[in-house]
Design an enzyme around this catalytic site. Structure first.
Site, PDB file in Angstrom:
ATOM      1  N   GLN A 201      25.054  42.787  37.250  1.00  0.00           N
ATOM      2  CA  GLN A 201      24.340  41.433  38.293  1.00  0.00           C
ATOM      3  C   GLN A 201      25.593  42.210  39.616  1.00  0.00           C
ATOM      4  OE1 GLN A 201      26.155  38.919  39.567  1.00  0.00           O
ATOM      5  NE2 GLN A 201      25.368  38.153  40.463  1.00  0.00           N
ATOM      6  N   ASN A 203      27.298  41.127  41.821  1.00  0.00           N
ATOM      7  CA  ASN A 203      28.448  41.222  42.489  1.00  0.00           C
ATOM      8  C   ASN A 203      29.374  42.127  41.451  1.00  0.00           C
ATOM      9  OD1 ASN A 203      27.661  37.794  43.165  1.00  0.00           O
ATOM     10  ND2 ASN A 203      29.682  38.704  44.595  1.00  0.00           N
ATOM     11  N   LYS A 204      28.954  42.696  40.823  1.00  0.00           N
ATOM     12  CA  LYS A 204      30.178  43.673  39.890  1.00  0.00           C
ATOM     13  C   LYS A 204      30.041  45.138  40.406  1.00  0.00           C
ATOM     14  CE  LYS A 204      28.918  39.711  37.485  1.00  0.00           C
ATOM     15  NZ  LYS A 204      30.035  39.409  36.872  1.00  0.00           N
ATOM     16  N   MET A 205      30.560  45.597  40.322  1.00  0.00           N
ATOM     17  CA  MET A 205      31.153  47.093  41.055  1.00  0.00           C
ATOM     18  C   MET A 205      29.608  47.755  40.996  1.00  0.00           C
ATOM     19  SD  MET A 205      34.210  47.003  41.699  1.00  0.00           S
ATOM     20  CE  MET A 205      34.442  45.415  41.418  1.00  0.00           C
TER      21      MET A 205
END
Ligand SMILES: *Cc1c(COP(=O)(O)O)cnc(C)c1O
Length: 428
Positions: A201, A203-205
């Protein structure tokens, strides 16, 4: 002589905000665009068939398996889906309890309920991750698994968690959603427990907007994961690829559709190649900033890490004596244009109304209506350390794109606010 804090009308440390906290998305470019359009020009956006299928999902799964050092990875639509798939693969369902840390994104607990099991919450320690010493408190014969969540790039203390799980015959799922690339004692998280789950998603790395993955070394769980994510089927191509044979009439069970799209996978293959370009500068910035802060502000208490070598350094957590101090500090730092925040609005997972009030989408309270021997209930005070720490810890996220000036601004901002608040206000 200290400068006037921006919150008191002085000039802020910087004018422009720091880079946004979307590590993978900020590195998106031509590579992802070309990969996504190759799938579209091939007119083959579905992973199992098409006019000239490019097998991007398989490619992603192979890259992940190689880097995690395990045989099986399955792309899915999200980490929430991956969590449900993992629990179904392990045979967890109605009548089971699953241990979830009090501090995590709500999806970890929501997925347990979607899998028809019930979450029970354990406290965290100052690392903000699950405190292995609190596991015993929630144990009974209905508990079947632990979900370990390396929060904001920081590894979980996996040795005592695994030892506890083995002793009580519990499964361990590692929810690595926030911390792709994190490791513990040299081993990637996601490959230490029974099943690891990942999120892609925004917001992830790494990201394709949405996406997820399930990773395991166990053939049987892999087969069940594949079947659950694809309406009960385990297609010939995947069986052959992994050298497995499975009798459909005997092995099929009702599933869902959590299949990854080829467009998502094409983007993620390119993102996966950039993982080092996300993690390396992030960690280097983190280490430089922390070293400087420790030198300048020996009294500043930082979030401890259970394995600093494996820690992503994705965030700087600062712990204050009181909730009030944390609140003041955060407001003053934001005024200096250094964005910072409490986690999850300062709430544990069980303080969110859908969990606190045990509300599933079902009319009769399913799956909470199971007649557990030791009944489950959630209330304020359940995990006191988590509730306390959430109010006293604030986080500054570290972007892979920080310039030397950005790093200097973060150091200066924290130093200025710390000195200002403590010398001028709090002590005199
Ligand atoms: C983001 C997140 C999830 C959910 O991931 P999605 O891909 O958005 O479904 C699950 N667990 C944790 C710890 C997360 O941070």
């Amino acid at each position: 002589m200290s400068q006037t804090l921006a919150i008191h009308g002085g000039p802020p440390v910087r004018e422009k905000p720091l880079p946004a906290n979307y590590p993978g998305a900020l590195l998106m470019g031509q590579e992802e665009a070309d990969a996504a359009s190759s799938v579209i020009y091939a007119q083959s956006p579905f992973r199992f068939y098409g006019e000239s299928l490019l097998y991007k999902t398989e490619q992603l799964e192979e890259m992940m398996a190689r880097d995690l050092g395990i045989p099986y990875v399955l792309g899915v639509t999200s980490c929430t889906a991956a969590l449900v798939v993992a629990m179904k693969a392990l045979g967890i369902g109605y009548g089971d309890k699953v241990i979830v840390p009090a501090v995590t994104f709500i999806a970890t607990a929501g997925a347990v309920i979607s899998a028809n099991a019930v979450p029970v919450f354990v406290d965290v320690d100052e690392s903000m991750n699950l405190d292995p010493a609190d596991l015993e408190r929630v144990m009974d014969e209905d508990v079947k698994a632990i979900i370990a969540v390396p929060l904001l790039g920081a590894p979980c203390d996996m040795d005592p968690i695994m030892a506890f799980a083995r002793k009580h015959h519990l499964h361990v799922i590692e929810d690595v959603a926030q911390s792709c690339g994190v490791s513990y004692k040299g081993k990637p998280q996601g490959a230490i427990g029974d099943i690891g789950v990942y999120s892609f998603q925004m917001n992830k790395m790494l990201t394709a907007g949405e996406g997820g993955a399930v990773a395991t070394s166990n053939m049987e769980w892999f087969e069940r994961a594949v079947r659950y994510h694809d309406q009960g089927s385990f297609r010939k191509r995947l069986q052959e690829k992994h050298g497995l044979t499975s009798d459909h009439a005997e092995q099929a069970f009702a599933g869902q559709n959590y299949r990854m799209s080829e467009i998502t996978a094409a983007v993620l293959v390119e993102q996966w190649k950039k993982l080092d370009r996300v993690l390396k500068p992030m960690k280097a910035s983190y280490l430089r900033i922390v070293e400087s802060l420790q030198e300048r502000l020996p009294g500043l208490k930082l979030r401890p890490s259970r394995d600093i070598d494996g820690d992503l350094g994705a965030n700087i957590g600062m712990l204050f004596e009181t909730a009030d101090e944390a609140e003041h500090f955060a407001a003053a730092l934001v005024a200096e244009r250094i964005d910072c925040r409490k986690l999850y609005g300062g709430k544990t997972v069980y303080q969110f109304p859908q969990i606190l009030n045990m509300r599933s989408a079902e009319r009769d309270g399913f799956p909470f209506n199971y007649p557990f021997n030791r009944s489950v209930h959630y209330a304020e005070g359940l995990c006191p350390r988590a509730e306390d720490l959430l109010q006293r810890m604030i986080f500054v996220s570290i972007s892979p794109l920080l310039t030397t000036q950005d790093e200097a601004d973060i150091i200066e901002g924290i130093t200025k606010v710390y000195s200002g608040l403590y010398t001028q206000e709090m002590r005199g």
